[in-house]
Write an enzyme that holds these catalytic residues in place. Structure first.
Site, PDB file in Angstrom:
ATOM      1  N   HIS A 391       0.829  -1.208   0.000  1.00 49.70           N
ATOM      2  CA  HIS A 391       0.000   0.000   0.000  1.00 49.70           C
ATOM      3  C   HIS A 391       0.863   1.258   0.000  1.00 49.70           C
ATOM      4  O   HIS A 391       2.087   1.214   0.175  1.00 49.70           O
ATOM      5  CB  HIS A 391      -0.949   0.004   1.206  1.00 49.70           C
ATOM      6  CG  HIS A 391      -0.275  -0.071   2.549  1.00 49.70           C
ATOM      7  ND1 HIS A 391       0.391   0.995   3.110  1.00 49.70           N
ATOM      8  CD2 HIS A 391      -0.170  -1.093   3.447  1.00 49.70           C
ATOM      9  CE1 HIS A 391       0.867   0.652   4.294  1.00 49.70           C
ATOM     10  NE2 HIS A 391       0.547  -0.624   4.533  1.00 49.70           N
ATOM     11  N   CYS A 407       3.621  -4.891   6.659  1.00 53.40           N
ATOM     12  CA  CYS A 407       3.156  -4.526   5.325  1.00 53.40           C
ATOM     13  C   CYS A 407       4.292  -3.961   4.474  1.00 53.40           C
ATOM     14  O   CYS A 407       5.360  -3.613   4.982  1.00 53.40           O
ATOM     15  CB  CYS A 407       2.029  -3.499   5.407  1.00 53.40           C
ATOM     16  SG  CYS A 407       0.428  -4.233   5.809  1.00 53.40           S
TER      17      CYS A 407
END
Length: 473
Positions: A391, A407
């Protein structure tokens, strides 16, 4: 070993198709032998460290179960006579004996004496993209194949060389073999060599310069064609059928394979036609799925640029490789790294390793959170391990460091470009010791990608307004 396993699967599917057509049991037996051999070889190649084999092993195992279920439904017997029961019992004994040999561990099979003869499936091959320095055989051991220029591409060349060499091997398995490939102008373009014994087949590929020398627009055309084909490939692989209209690739969340088809670089169009007008955009043909051709070849035939451009455009699906040592994310098609971004990863080694896939694509995740407080940035691609995602970020200064909870973070501008190129279900490999082989890297030094060929603005239909995400940022 992996390639041999995949070839065995194609052989198995041919027998299965014959069984469905004829209901002759011998084809079912041949199918089960071939598909079991395929699964064992692919699984063993993963166990030996060939990571891409894992997904194929899982797929083959799933398809074996579904096929057996289908076979059981169409072959349910009404009643067995005494004679039939006796025949089934005898058949089971014979199959048990054959199965004992079939399921011997691969390591054990290597110890058997194949000095007099190796079966062709025991001869895996390796591809070497260069001309061999010095390999000399007597003329009687050399075969020559001619490949027309219109059919000249890497995949075709490899298949023809390996196929011809294996035919020659079956005729005489005791003598070393050499197959030379030439074009219609008698230029050497490749060679397959088997030096005897338990050695692998070596496939040398040295296509003429005009096969690899592309100008910038040609490279952009290859790139955008690869993006569209990758989205179509992932759709067919996931759903099991070829769509009638490419609009299905640009549906609303959660079926948004692509925000929009990229434009081709010559006429800057992305309209799709089923008739070749040659005035720009993409040409889509509804090609039937077939056991005779692999999915990569089917997709390549189905989707081409609608241009006055007759050169072959090779295709291998896009994948993502994330190197935890260099904090980098690469977009790859076979041996070409076409994008490379710096990323932030998890602190204390919390970013997971292995082969995952893109399971969701979301524009403006957690949209209702203030922009400065939204740690996921403007785009996100959730992984098949749903605790993690690739992301954007609201802290660009952290890119290149290990600071997240696991992440993978990119600058928002990089993430928007990546999001526009990568379709759903794309494979993502994460590792500390990735070995990204890029033998053609020098050819790509001057390549200038055209970001205007993609829609990086995002579509509100790709937002998920009903979910608040809690990835391990």
């Amino acid at each position: 070993m992996f390639h041999v396993g995949m070839d065995a699967e194609l052989e198995a599917k041919k027998y299965l198709e014959k069984f469905y057509t004829t209901r002759v049991d011998k084809y079912l037996i041949l199918y089960r032998k071939a598909v079991t051999r395929s699964f064992n070889l692919v699984k063993h190649s993963f166990n030996k460290g060939f990571v891409p084999a894992r997904l194929e092993a899982l797929r083959i195992e799933r398809e074996m179960k579904l096929t057996e279920k289908k076979i059981s439904e169409i072959t349910k017997p009404a009643r067995f006579s005494t004679k039939q029961i006796i025949l089934l019992f005898i058949t089971a004994i014979i199959l048990s004996v054959l199965g004992a040999f079939l399921f011997l561990p691969f390591e054990e099979s290597r110890t058997l004496n194949y000095s007099n003869h190796n079966y062709t499936y025991m001869l895996p091959y390796e591809i070497i993209e260069m001309k061999p320095n010095s390999i000399t055989f007597l003329p009687k051991n050399q075969s020559v194949i001619i490949i027309p220029e219109k059919d000249l591409n890497r995949e075709k060349l490899v298949n023809e060389l390996v196929g011809k060499l294996k035919i020659e091997y079956e005729l005489n398995p005791r003598t070393a073999k050499q197959v030379l490939a030439m074009d219609e102008k008698s230029n050497e373009i490749g060679m397959a060599v088997w030096e005897g014994g338990d050695r692998n087949i070596q496939v040398y590929i040295y296509l003429p310069d005009n096969q690899v020398a592309m100008n910038n627009k040609e490279r952009q055309l290859w790139e955008t064609a690869t993006v569209v084909r990758s989205a179509l490939y992932q759709f067919v692989k996931e759903n099991g059928y070829m769509p009638k209209d490419l609009k299905v690739l640009g549906q609303a969340f959660p079926y948004n394979y692509l925000t929009e088809l990229p434009k081709e670089p010559y006429e800057l169009k992305n309209a799709v036609t089923t008739f070749p007008t040659r005035d720009g955009g993409w040409l889509f043909s509804l090609v039937e799925l077939s056991n005779e051709k692999d999915l990569v070849s089917v997709v390549k035939d189905a989707l081409k640029p609608n241009l006055l451009y007759d050169k072959d455009i090779p295709f291998m699906p896009l994948s993502i490789a994330i190197d935890k040592e260099s904090n980098s994310l690469s977009v790859i098609s076979e041996d070409k790294i076409i994008r490379n971004y710096k990323v932030a990863l998890g602190k204390a080694d919390t970013t997971p390793e292995g082969i995952l896939r893109i399971s969701k694509k979301v524009v403006n995740p957690d949209k209702n959170i203030l922009k400065e407080d939204n740690v996921y940035g403007t785009r996100a691609m959730e992984l098949s391990n749903m605790n993690y995602a690739i992301h954007g970020t609201n802290t660009p200064a952290t890119i290149g460091e290990n600071v997240s909870q696991g992440c993978i973070r990119l600058n928002n501008s990089d993430m928007e470009e990546l999001y526009a190129m990568i379709p759903l279900n794309t494979a993502v490999e994460i590792s500390k010791n990735l070995s990204l082989k890029n033998p053609k890297e020098k050819e790509w030094i001057l390549y200038s990608p055209n970001k205007n060929l993609y829609n990086s603005l995002g579509d509100p239909m790709e937002e998920d307004l009903f979910t608040k995400y809690h990835w391990a940022n």
